[in-house]
Scaffold this motif. Structure first.
Motif, PDB file in Angstrom:
ATOM      1  N   LYS A  92       0.811  -1.226   0.000  1.00  0.00           N
ATOM      2  CA  LYS A  92       0.000   0.000   0.000  1.00  0.00           C
ATOM      3  C   LYS A  92       0.846   1.279   0.000  1.00  0.00           C
ATOM      4  CE  LYS A  92      -3.584   2.461   2.457  1.00  0.00           C
ATOM      5  NZ  LYS A  92      -4.354   2.608   3.676  1.00  0.00           N
ATOM      6  N   PRO A  93       1.863   1.375   0.896  1.00  0.00           N
ATOM      7  CA  PRO A  93       2.623   2.631   0.912  1.00  0.00           C
ATOM      8  C   PRO A  93       3.301   2.933  -0.419  1.00  0.00           C
ATOM      9  CG  PRO A  93       3.214   1.222   2.768  1.00  0.00           C
ATOM     10  CD  PRO A  93       2.337   0.424   1.888  1.00  0.00           C
ATOM     11  N   THR A  99       0.136   3.649  -3.196  1.00  0.00           N
ATOM     12  CA  THR A  99      -0.713   4.822  -3.023  1.00  0.00           C
ATOM     13  C   THR A  99       0.128   6.035  -2.694  1.00  0.00           C
ATOM     14  OG1 THR A  99      -0.995   4.296  -0.717  1.00  0.00           O
ATOM     15  CG2 THR A  99      -2.728   3.550  -2.198  1.00  0.00           C
ATOM     16  N   ALA A 139       1.103   9.513  -0.715  1.00  0.00           N
ATOM     17  CA  ALA A 139       1.072   9.831   0.715  1.00  0.00           C
ATOM     18  C   ALA A 139      -0.250  10.505   1.055  1.00  0.00           C
ATOM     19  CB  ALA A 139       2.222  10.755   1.049  1.00  0.00           C
ATOM     20  N   GLU A 143       4.745  -0.379  13.200  1.00  0.00           N
ATOM     21  CA  GLU A 143       5.528  -0.046  12.000  1.00  0.00           C
ATOM     22  C   GLU A 143       6.196  -1.288  11.415  1.00  0.00           C
ATOM     23  OE1 GLU A 143       6.609   4.624  12.640  1.00  0.00           O
ATOM     24  OE2 GLU A 143       8.091   3.137  13.254  1.00  0.00           O
ATOM     25  N   GLU A 149       3.464  -3.320   9.732  1.00  0.00           N
ATOM     26  CA  GLU A 149       2.924  -2.742   8.499  1.00  0.00           C
ATOM     27  C   GLU A 149       4.013  -2.449   7.469  1.00  0.00           C
ATOM     28  OE1 GLU A 149       0.811   0.520  10.157  1.00  0.00           O
ATOM     29  OE2 GLU A 149      -0.635  -0.810  11.113  1.00  0.00           O
ATOM     30  N   THR A 198       6.163   0.005   7.578  1.00  0.00           N
ATOM     31  CA  THR A 198       6.241   1.443   7.322  1.00  0.00           C
ATOM     32  C   THR A 198       7.438   2.083   8.040  1.00  0.00           C
ATOM     33  OG1 THR A 198       4.704   1.710   9.154  1.00  0.00           O
ATOM     34  CG2 THR A 198       3.767   1.784   6.946  1.00  0.00           C
ATOM     35  N   GLY A 203      10.210   3.267   4.848  1.00  0.00           N
ATOM     36  CA  GLY A 203       9.865   3.659   3.485  1.00  0.00           C
ATOM     37  C   GLY A 203       9.633   2.446   2.594  1.00  0.00           C
ATOM     38  N   ALA A 204       9.945   2.651   1.284  1.00  0.00           N
ATOM     39  CA  ALA A 204       9.571   1.633   0.291  1.00  0.00           C
ATOM     40  C   ALA A 204      10.266   0.308   0.550  1.00  0.00           C
ATOM     41  CB  ALA A 204       9.928   2.141  -1.098  1.00  0.00           C
ATOM     42  N   ALA A 236       8.628  -1.719   3.163  1.00  0.00           N
ATOM     43  CA  ALA A 236       7.395  -2.303   2.612  1.00  0.00           C
ATOM     44  C   ALA A 236       7.752  -3.561   1.812  1.00  0.00           C
ATOM     45  CB  ALA A 236       6.681  -1.291   1.725  1.00  0.00           C
TER      46      ALA A 236
END
Ligand SMILES: Cc1cc2nc3c(=O)[nH]c(=O)nc-3n(C[C@H](O)[C@H](O)[C@H](O)COP(=O)(O)O)c2cc1C
Length: 826
Positions: free
Chosen positions: A130-131, A134, A136, A353, A356, A358, A361-362, A365
């Protein structure tokens, strides 16, 4: 201990007794015992206190039926202090038993939760992206809390909305309601009107709901799954170190171990979140009627820091969370039902974090996504492996709805091939047919079919083939009134008792009330034409018209030259069986043969042939057919030493360079598995090793060959360790992964091969039941056949954690699906 003695002590039912005093009389799983004593010693160490003297005795209970330990070590600790002696009895699970229980728990917990795991893991993989996928959520145009609150009052005057998100350009509000009568959709911020364009479904919101609640508000099930997944991974680690093999079990263990931090991350953090550990410090929720989102945003506006509202949603106990963006970044406030506002500090917390992805950053993820894929791999390999084992266990069960049973009793495969051809021909003619070896049948099964077509050969001196013997023994207790059958008996008139096996079985079936559908047919030698006649008659009686039927390939007559004869045992060592390796060159160099195929050799044209297992393979360029032949020697009634006609001819009389005629009989059931990746377990006693050098040379030639393990038993290591040099060479090259030997007459050994199997039971069970291994056993039926089967039954019972009956069923299943291949001789 004589093996027959142990098998005679087998009684139905479970009865535990202490080990008998003579340690040679009970077969104890050494590894399990060692594990138990190790635990016992630790226990004693703990029980020992200053001033106490501790003595302990470990009593390992033995199950005489299966010949293995029960897995429970009972420990007696005599502790004495100042003359008072106390005796504790402590039962300790041995390591083997513990692992077995652990494996069962691991399997059944995982299977019960597999559907939940699949949904949670796959949705987690999507959410991990998702991060990256999508933009920010920060608004590019800021909008004050008062403006949002005003618009929301218009949109949701009754305060039913459960979530609101401000669009990045601050032109619209996306409003959601769990209550169907609440507002839902995209609204203009300025007017509070529903905009013409309805927003599409929020895919990530749906996936999140699936991940957290399975879309059905079942958050508790997801929590349980997170705990279970964590526990399963830990259990998996306790179950064994990774063995990097290209099998499902190898991949399962490999993923679990090598990707351990990744696979543990999501379930562990999920479990911690469920336990509210490591999350942000939340103020105590007061409870009460839920605060409307507009009211919550208004209360935040009253805080007066002028921050722009990003979103708001209902939270626990009637409270709401309002997310705003200020100069210091995102701020979350919790508004309680009584209107009090608490600013939440510290962000979502490290555990969230990490869960998820997060935290970085990328690429964090990406790590979460790979972790989800690894978890999916673990779940997939685990579930698929279980399903495949299950299918193997149930494979070969008789076809449902069949009216005709084709049953066969075969020693060297001819009757089996004819039975399969019979079933196929009748099926093509429209008959519903099941086909099974008599080994897998009980007499009562005949009542389930309108008729049974029997194809039974004769072996030894007019005897039934080994796989038919148990059926024959069970017959006297069966009532077969109303059952119909017809017998095709295979034999050879050169033997004294022509078709003796088929005749015996036929007599017994008639004796139990069965009647004949068509008269017995006796095949002399090559059975093709007799089979066609019999099948034609039977088909007519069943009202079926057969298409042209083709008999399976007949034995191939070969002209062979004996090029070499090598003694395998050491003549200087007394008391051994004289054994030779004979190498024959076929006159036709294109002759194809594989290890396990049979060569039928008769010393004279009129004499009955004997059957020898081939231990070489034309597939890997072997031009010589190699046999291992033991001289059959006995004393007659007058005390004279006699030697067997065929073995004497081959071991002594036939000169090197002589030409003979022999029949080559394909024996595909006992050829090495076509899937060379399958782990191979070879069990041999004495000359029973005959086919296995060929098995190993085929493995040596294959790049994809799986592991192989040879169990070899004979009398003396120094005198009859057949093919020792070749075996050592194969071991050095990694072709032979494991070699276990048992020499019954060596003072420092004294064991038979079944003892080795039992000692390695846990690993053996893993090879067979989990790694799709296949076990080939070759040797004398009276010794090796019975003792190895008894050992296997015990191993299945102990390490598969099943009852004696289930173990028996599983063993039969292994025989039917080819996991267990037996080639025993009388
Ligand atoms: C070692 C051996 C012993 C045999 N004994 C007999 C026998 O006593 N009577 C008989 O009629 N046929 C006997 N035969 C012949 C077999 O029954 C015949 O070859 C049959 O086709 C084998 O079928 P199978 O491969 O299904 O076991 C014997 C064959 C062998 C190899």
């Amino acid at each position: 201990m004589p093996v027959s003695g142990r098998s005679a002590s087998r009684r139905p039912g479970r009865r535990w007794t202490r080990p008998r005093p003579d340690p040679a009389c009970c077969v104890v799983d050494d590894a399990a015992l060692r594990g138990g004593i190790f635990l016992a010693e630790r226990c004693v160490a703990r029980a020992a206190r200053p001033g106490f003297t501790c003595l302990y005795t470990a009593l390992t209970w033995v199950n005489p039926r299966a010949g293995h330990t029960s897995g429970l070590t009972t420990l007696r600790i005599n502790a004495s202090m100042r003359g008072t002696e106390t005796c504790f009895l402590v039962s300790i699970m041995t390591v083997a038993r513990f692992r077995s229980v652990l494996r069962q728990l691991h399997r059944w917990i995982a299977l019960a939760l597999t559907p939940v795991f699949v949904l949670v893991i796959l949705s987690g993989a999507v959410l991990a992206l998702k991060p990256v996928l999508t933009a920010a959520p920060a608004a590019s145009v800021s909008v004050s809390a008062e403006t949002v609150a005003e618009a929301l009052i218009k949109i949701d005057p009754r305060g039913r909305a459960t979530g609101v998100i401000v669009s990045p350009d601050a032109s619209t509000l996306r409003v959601t309601s769990k209550n169907p009568v609440g507002p839902s959709g995209q609204y203009a911020l300025s007017t509070g009107e529903l905009t013409a364009s309805q927003p599409g479904p929020d895919v990530f919101a749906v996936v999140l709901d699936l991940h957290k609640n399975l879309l059905l508000g079942l958050g508790i099930v997801v929590e349980i799954a997170a705990y279970a997944m964590t526990v399963l991974i830990v259990m998996g680690l306790l179950l064994g170190l990774p063995r990097l093999r290209n099998t499902l079990a190898g991949w399962h263990l490999g993923i679990g171990w090598l990707a351990l931090p990744l696979v543990l991350l999501a379930p562990l953090t999920g479990a911690l979140m469920a336990l509210h550990i490591g999350g942000p410090e939340l103020p105590r929720v007061q409870g009460g009627p839920p605060v409307a989102l507009a009211a919550a945003i208004t209360r935040v506006a009253e805080q007066g820091d002028g921050a722009a509202v990003l979103s708001a949603r209902r939270f626990r106990g009637g409270s709401a969370l309002v997310f705003t963006a200020g100069p210091d970044g995102q701020v979350v406030r919790m508004v309680q039902p009584d209107g009090s506002v608490n600013r939440l500090s510290g962000g979502p917390g490290l555990v969230h974090e990490l869960h998820e992805g997060t935290w970085g950053g990328a690429w964090s993820a990406g790590i979460s996504f790979v972790g989800a894929l690894a978890l999916a791999g673990l779940t997939g390999t685990g579930a698929w492996g279980w399903w495949r084992r299950r299918r193997q266990q149930t494979a070969g069960s008789t076809d449902i709805g069949a009216t005709t049973l084709v049953a066969f009793g075969s020693q060297t495969g001819t009757a089996a091939r004819l039975a399969e051809a019979t079933a196929q021909a009748l099926r093509r003619a429209g008959e519903k047919v099941a086909c099974a070896s008599l080994e897998a049948l009980q007499p009562a099964a005949l009542a389930g079919y309108e008729q049974t077509l029997m194809i039974v050969s004769t072996t030894g001196e007019g005897e039934l083939p080994d796989p038919a013997r148990r059926f024959m023994q069970q017959l006297p207790a069966a009532d077969l009134a109303g059952s119909r059958f017809s017998m095709l008996a295979l034999g050879d008139r050169r033997y004294a008792n022509f078709c003796g096996g088929g005749e015996q079985l036929r007599g017994a079936l008639l004796g139990q009330g069965a009647c004949e559908l068509a008269p017995i047919e006796r095949a002399d030698g090559e059975p093709g034409s007799a089979w066609r006649d019999w099948l034609g008659r039977v088909a007519t009686l069943l009202g079926r018209r057969l298409e042209a039927v083709e008999a399976p390939a007949a034995d191939q007559v070969l002209s062979l030259t004996l090029v070499e004869r090598q003694r395998l045992d050491d003549p200087a060592v007394a008391g051994l069986t004289e054994t030779w390796q004979l190498s024959f060159a076929p006159s036709d160099p294109t002759t194809e043969f594989r290890p396990g195929d049979l060569l039928l050799i008769a010393p004279t044209p009129e004499a009955a042939p004997r059957c020898y297992s081939i231990g070489s393979s034309s597939r890997v360029g072997d031009s010589l057919i190699r046999l291992t032949v033991s001289l059959h020697r006995w004393r007659d009634a007058a005390g004279q030493t006699r030697v067997g006609a065929a073995s004497g001819y081959l071991c002594h009389d036939l000169p090197e360079g002589a030409q003979i005629r022999a029949s080559l009989r394909a024996h595909p059931q006992f050829n090495p598995p076509e899937d060379v990746g399958r782990p191979l377990i070879l069990v041999a006693a004495g000359a029973g090793i005959a086919p296995f050098p060929g098995f190993l040379s085929e493995r040596e030639a294959s790049l994809k060959a799986g592991p192989s393990w040879l169990f070899f038993g004979n009398r003396q290591r120094a005198g009859d360790f057949f093919y020792r040099d070749a075996l050592v060479r194969w071991q050095d090259k990694g072709v032979l992964t494991r070699l276990d030997t048992a020499f019954s007459r060596d003072a420092d050994d004294g064991a038979y091969i079944d003892r080795r199997l039992i000692a390695q039971g846990a690993e053996l069970y893993r090879w067979l039941a989990e790694d799709r291994g296949v076990l080939y056993m070759c040797g004398r039926s009276a010794t090796l056949g019975q003792s190895v089967e008894a050992a296997l039954l015990g191993i299945i019972q102990t390490h598969g954690q099943v009852s004696a009956d289930d173990a028996e069923g599983m063993l039969q299943g292994w025989k039917q699906d080819g996991t267990l291949q037996v080639d025993v001789f009388g």
